[in-house]
Design a protein around this motif. Structure first.
Motif, PDB file in Angstrom:
ATOM      1  N   PRO A 196      51.543  19.447 -25.055  1.00 50.45           N
ATOM      2  CA  PRO A 196      50.274  19.938 -25.609  1.00 50.45           C
ATOM      3  C   PRO A 196      50.129  21.449 -25.446  1.00 50.45           C
ATOM      4  N   SER A 197      49.590  22.083 -26.469  1.00 52.92           N
ATOM      5  CA  SER A 197      49.345  23.531 -26.419  1.00 52.92           C
ATOM      6  C   SER A 197      47.946  23.789 -25.863  1.00 52.92           C
ATOM      7  N   ASP A 198      47.641  25.059 -25.592  1.00 57.38           N
ATOM      8  CA  ASP A 198      46.298  25.429 -25.150  1.00 57.38           C
ATOM      9  C   ASP A 198      45.282  25.073 -26.231  1.00 57.38           C
ATOM     10  N   ALA A 199      45.650  25.285 -27.507  1.00 62.71           N
ATOM     11  CA  ALA A 199      44.746  24.942 -28.618  1.00 62.71           C
ATOM     12  C   ALA A 199      44.493  23.431 -28.643  1.00 62.71           C
ATOM     13  N   ASP A 200      45.517  22.647 -28.342  1.00 62.76           N
ATOM     14  CA  ASP A 200      45.350  21.183 -28.283  1.00 62.76           C
ATOM     15  C   ASP A 200      44.339  20.811 -27.204  1.00 62.76           C
ATOM     16  N   ARG A 201      44.436  21.461 -26.057  1.00 61.55           N
ATOM     17  CA  ARG A 201      43.512  21.165 -24.956  1.00 61.55           C
ATOM     18  C   ARG A 201      42.075  21.577 -25.303  1.00 61.55           C
TER      19      ARG A 201
END
Length: 165
Positions: A123-128
């Motif tokens: 997961p990316s920061d944007a996903d989180r």
């Protein structure tokens, strides 16, 4: 499963291939089974049980797709659908639209799902960030986010298992 080159095996849940099949036909058969496992009324007792089906269905896309799995209060599937389609490395996800669709389905819970065309399910920061926004928005209308699963050709990552939820 209604496929001419497939017949039921002697043991429940097994099948025999009755003729030569191409790789494309095998993938088509696998996707049909995966869709059936995520069909309306199927109970999802643990998100990890859905990983292999989600991976079969989403790993080959060349663009990101966001496809929630809407569940009833018993965690039975109401609907699995592609809500947003993006580019090779992102998809715009609008919380308002997710909430509208969840309410239209009368969902009590949701498993958020999207793919990473790169193959890496990390997961990316944007996903989180979008997961947190969706959790807050859905929480306002009493719809629980059970998990967010990121699918890649290298496997699936679960926000719940990683402690992000």
């Amino acid at each position: 499963m209604n496929h001419r080159k497939l017949s039921a095996g002697e043991t429940t849940g097994t099948y025999r291939i009755t003729d030569t099949v191409t790789e494309s036909e095998l993938l088509s058969i696998a996707k049909a089974f995966a869709r059936r496992r995520l069909a309306k009324g199927r109970k999802i007792t643990q998100p990890a049980l859905a990983f292999e089906y989600l991976q079969v269905l989403l790993q080959d896309y060349e663009h990101e797709v966001f496809s929630p799995l809407f569940l009833d209060s018993q965690h039975r599937v109401i609907r699995f659908e592609e809500l947003f389609r993006g580019t090779i490395d992102s998809a715009s996800v609008y919380p308002r639209e997710v909430v509208k669709r969840a309410l239209a389905c009368n969902a009590a819970a949701v498993i958020l799902v999207h793919n990473h065309p790169s193959g890496d399910p990390e997961p990316s920061d944007a996903d989180r960030r979008i997961t947190q926004r969706l959790k807050e928005a859905l929480g306002l209308v009493e719809i629980r986010v059970i998990d967010h699963i990121v699918v890649g050709s290298q496997g699936c990552d679960s926000f719940a298992e990683q402690g992000y939820l």
